[in-house]
Design a protein around this motif. Structure first.
Motif, PDB file in Angstrom:
ATOM      1  N   THR A  20       0.822  -1.204   0.000  1.00  0.00           N
ATOM      2  CA  THR A  20       0.000   0.000   0.000  1.00  0.00           C
ATOM      3  C   THR A  20       0.856   1.254   0.000  1.00  0.00           C
ATOM      4  O   THR A  20       1.942   1.261   0.580  1.00  0.00           O
ATOM      5  CB  THR A  20      -0.955   0.030   1.217  1.00  0.00           C
ATOM      6  OG1 THR A  20      -1.737   1.227   1.159  1.00  0.00           O
ATOM      7  CG2 THR A  20      -0.197  -0.008   2.528  1.00  0.00           C
ATOM      8  N   THR A  21       0.358   2.277  -0.650  1.00  0.00           N
ATOM      9  CA  THR A  21       0.994   3.591  -0.599  1.00  0.00           C
ATOM     10  C   THR A  21       0.305   4.473   0.433  1.00  0.00           C
ATOM     11  O   THR A  21       0.708   5.614   0.644  1.00  0.00           O
ATOM     12  CB  THR A  21       0.902   4.302  -1.969  1.00  0.00           C
ATOM     13  OG1 THR A  21      -0.479   4.554  -2.267  1.00  0.00           O
ATOM     14  CG2 THR A  21       1.509   3.455  -3.068  1.00  0.00           C
ATOM     15  N   MET A  23      -2.386   5.781  -0.041  1.00  0.00           N
ATOM     16  CA  MET A  23      -2.891   6.872  -0.872  1.00  0.00           C
ATOM     17  C   MET A  23      -4.296   7.291  -0.439  1.00  0.00           C
ATOM     18  O   MET A  23      -4.643   8.469  -0.487  1.00  0.00           O
ATOM     19  CB  MET A  23      -2.885   6.403  -2.334  1.00  0.00           C
ATOM     20  CG  MET A  23      -3.421   7.381  -3.344  1.00  0.00           C
ATOM     21  SD  MET A  23      -3.094   6.827  -5.036  1.00  0.00           S
ATOM     22  CE  MET A  23      -4.007   5.280  -5.122  1.00  0.00           C
ATOM     23  N   TYR A  24      -5.113   6.323  -0.029  1.00  0.00           N
ATOM     24  CA  TYR A  24      -6.489   6.612   0.332  1.00  0.00           C
ATOM     25  C   TYR A  24      -6.764   6.455   1.819  1.00  0.00           C
ATOM     26  O   TYR A  24      -7.603   7.150   2.376  1.00  0.00           O
ATOM     27  CB  TYR A  24      -7.439   5.695  -0.439  1.00  0.00           C
ATOM     28  CG  TYR A  24      -7.389   5.851  -1.929  1.00  0.00           C
ATOM     29  CD1 TYR A  24      -7.751   7.046  -2.546  1.00  0.00           C
ATOM     30  CD2 TYR A  24      -6.984   4.800  -2.742  1.00  0.00           C
ATOM     31  CE1 TYR A  24      -7.709   7.195  -3.917  1.00  0.00           C
ATOM     32  CE2 TYR A  24      -6.944   4.938  -4.122  1.00  0.00           C
ATOM     33  CZ  TYR A  24      -7.304   6.126  -4.706  1.00  0.00           C
ATOM     34  OH  TYR A  24      -7.265   6.263  -6.071  1.00  0.00           O
ATOM     35  N   GLY A 164       0.133   8.836  -7.523  1.00  0.00           N
ATOM     36  CA  GLY A 164      -0.380   7.563  -7.047  1.00  0.00           C
ATOM     37  C   GLY A 164       0.169   6.335  -7.745  1.00  0.00           C
ATOM     38  O   GLY A 164       1.294   6.320  -8.225  1.00  0.00           O
ATOM     39  N   LEU A 165      -0.671   5.298  -7.824  1.00  0.00           N
ATOM     40  CA  LEU A 165      -0.217   3.968  -8.216  1.00  0.00           C
ATOM     41  C   LEU A 165      -0.427   3.661  -9.692  1.00  0.00           C
ATOM     42  O   LEU A 165       0.522   3.573 -10.453  1.00  0.00           O
ATOM     43  CB  LEU A 165      -0.942   2.925  -7.350  1.00  0.00           C
ATOM     44  CG  LEU A 165      -0.508   1.472  -7.506  1.00  0.00           C
ATOM     45  CD1 LEU A 165       0.952   1.299  -7.138  1.00  0.00           C
ATOM     46  CD2 LEU A 165      -1.381   0.578  -6.620  1.00  0.00           C
ATOM     47  N   ASP A 169      -6.512   4.538 -11.443  1.00  0.00           N
ATOM     48  CA  ASP A 169      -6.891   5.217 -10.212  1.00  0.00           C
ATOM     49  C   ASP A 169      -7.280   6.664 -10.485  1.00  0.00           C
ATOM     50  O   ASP A 169      -7.920   7.304  -9.637  1.00  0.00           O
ATOM     51  CB  ASP A 169      -5.737   5.209  -9.203  1.00  0.00           C
ATOM     52  CG  ASP A 169      -5.419   3.815  -8.703  1.00  0.00           C
ATOM     53  OD1 ASP A 169      -6.366   3.032  -8.506  1.00  0.00           O
ATOM     54  OD2 ASP A 169      -4.230   3.507  -8.509  1.00  0.00           O
ATOM     55  N   TYR A 205     -11.293   8.435  -4.946  1.00  0.00           N
ATOM     56  CA  TYR A 205     -11.377   6.971  -4.996  1.00  0.00           C
ATOM     57  C   TYR A 205     -12.507   6.500  -5.915  1.00  0.00           C
ATOM     58  O   TYR A 205     -12.433   5.414  -6.506  1.00  0.00           O
ATOM     59  CB  TYR A 205     -11.573   6.415  -3.588  1.00  0.00           C
ATOM     60  CG  TYR A 205     -11.617   4.903  -3.523  1.00  0.00           C
ATOM     61  CD1 TYR A 205     -10.464   4.138  -3.674  1.00  0.00           C
ATOM     62  CD2 TYR A 205     -12.820   4.231  -3.304  1.00  0.00           C
ATOM     63  CE1 TYR A 205     -10.498   2.755  -3.601  1.00  0.00           C
ATOM     64  CE2 TYR A 205     -12.871   2.854  -3.232  1.00  0.00           C
ATOM     65  CZ  TYR A 205     -11.705   2.121  -3.390  1.00  0.00           C
ATOM     66  OH  TYR A 205     -11.753   0.744  -3.328  1.00  0.00           O
ATOM     67  N   ARG A 245      -9.717  -0.596  -0.299  1.00  0.00           N
ATOM     68  CA  ARG A 245      -9.227   0.778  -0.400  1.00  0.00           C
ATOM     69  C   ARG A 245      -7.994   0.987   0.471  1.00  0.00           C
ATOM     70  O   ARG A 245      -7.098   1.768   0.131  1.00  0.00           O
ATOM     71  CB  ARG A 245     -10.358   1.715   0.021  1.00  0.00           C
ATOM     72  CG  ARG A 245     -10.071   3.204  -0.058  1.00  0.00           C
ATOM     73  CD  ARG A 245     -11.312   3.961   0.402  1.00  0.00           C
ATOM     74  NE  ARG A 245     -11.225   5.391   0.167  1.00  0.00           N
ATOM     75  CZ  ARG A 245     -10.806   6.272   1.071  1.00  0.00           C
ATOM     76  NH1 ARG A 245     -10.421   5.858   2.267  1.00  0.00           N
ATOM     77  NH2 ARG A 245     -10.770   7.563   0.783  1.00  0.00           N
ATOM     78  N   ASP A 248      -4.956   0.211  -1.504  1.00  0.00           N
ATOM     79  CA  ASP A 248      -4.990   0.788  -2.854  1.00  0.00           C
ATOM     80  C   ASP A 248      -5.798  -0.040  -3.845  1.00  0.00           C
ATOM     81  O   ASP A 248      -5.642   0.127  -5.060  1.00  0.00           O
ATOM     82  CB  ASP A 248      -3.563   0.988  -3.406  1.00  0.00           C
ATOM     83  CG  ASP A 248      -2.709   1.890  -2.539  1.00  0.00           C
ATOM     84  OD1 ASP A 248      -3.281   2.608  -1.696  1.00  0.00           O
ATOM     85  OD2 ASP A 248      -1.480   1.877  -2.690  1.00  0.00           O
ATOM     86  N   SER A 250      -9.327  -1.444  -5.721  1.00  0.00           N
ATOM     87  CA  SER A 250     -10.589  -0.835  -6.127  1.00  0.00           C
ATOM     88  C   SER A 250     -11.367  -1.761  -7.041  1.00  0.00           C
ATOM     89  O   SER A 250     -10.992  -2.929  -7.236  1.00  0.00           O
ATOM     90  CB  SER A 250     -10.339   0.526  -6.773  1.00  0.00           C
ATOM     91  OG  SER A 250      -9.318   0.435  -7.744  1.00  0.00           O
TER      92      SER A 250
END
Length: 258
Positions: A20-21, A23-24, A164-165, A169, A205, A245, A248, A250
């Protein structure tokens, strides 16, 4: 574009160790809730008319429920990608047997090192593919991908991913010339001729919504984006993916659709 089949893989308990980053959401997924969300997701695909091939969980690969990344599928061929991260690279070998159920050997191709690619960076619009150049997908893979798909009448081009990734996204195609985009992707010349809806920062997201045969599956909890999609005339189905989420994940990355 009509879909009749999908491939999914059940989440494994090792999901809590997925990449995971943050990010969310900087939190650890709850495995049991992730399984419930995944079951609902699969049931929704079936409600929309897809025959779903459900693969067993694979504890060796924490991110293996994100089956969109190790392969890209289309009507005329399938491409096994070469994920960049060591913890995910073996997923390409595990997805191959199920791909062989639906494609003959002369329809299956492979991204070879030094090319690296993940399917989350590949967005299809008609017979054209936009390939995101990201930390996961490099120029060499994009070249190999183009060399493969052009043999089958498809085309491709590249788009930089600077946030982001993955590409999807931050931009998603909903068919009928409609796109959901981030503010950065809204400035991309490649997308200037599409009808673009710039998703607000608190709902980024929701960009990763999923068009299936006229209906759009939208992540639960993003009312402004949901309202816009409904105003475009699409029926909407809401699916909770809050546990995915956190790593990362979805809607699009949880299945391969063809």
């Amino acid at each position: 574009m009509m879909f009749t089949k999908a491939i999914t893989r059940k989440p494994c308990r090792a999901l809590i160790d997925g990449i995971t980053t943050a990010m969310y959401d900087d939190a650890t997924p709850v495995y049991e809730k992730a399984v419930e969300e995944h079951d609902t997701y699969v049931a929704t695909l079936k409600e929309l008319g897809l025959e779903v091939e459900e693969l067993d969980a694979d504890e060796r690969y924490p991110d293996s429920c994100f089956v969109e990344d190790p392969a890209v599928v289309m009507e005329r061929c399938a491409i096994i990608t070469n994920p960049a991260r060591d913890s995910r690279n073996g997923e390409k070998d595990e997805i191959l047997p199920v791909i062989k159920k639906f494609y003959s050997d002369d329809q299956i191709f492979f991204i070879e090192a030094p090319g690296t690619m993940e399917g989350g960076d590949v967005m299809r619009v008609g017979d054209h593919f936009y390939i995101g150049q990201s930390e996961r997908t490099n120029a060499e893979a994009a070249k190999q991908f183009n060399d493969i798909v052009t043999k089958f009448g498809y085309t491709s081009s590249t788009v930089p991913v600077t946030e982001g990734l993955h590409l999807k996204d931050f931009v998603i195609y909903l068919e009928n010339n409609n796109m959901l985009v981030s503010p950065v992707m809204n400035e991309q010349p490649a997308f200037k001729d599409f009808n673009r809806y710039v998703v607000e920062p608190d709902e980024l997201y929701a960009i990763n919504s999923l068009y299936i045969n006229g209906t759009v599956i939208v992540p639960e909890g993003y009312p402004k984006t949901q309202k816009y999609i409904e105003e475009l005339g699409y029926p909407v189905k809401l699916v909770d993916t809050s546990e995915f989420r956190k790593i990362d994940g979805s809607l699009t990355c949880l299945s391969l659709r063809f």
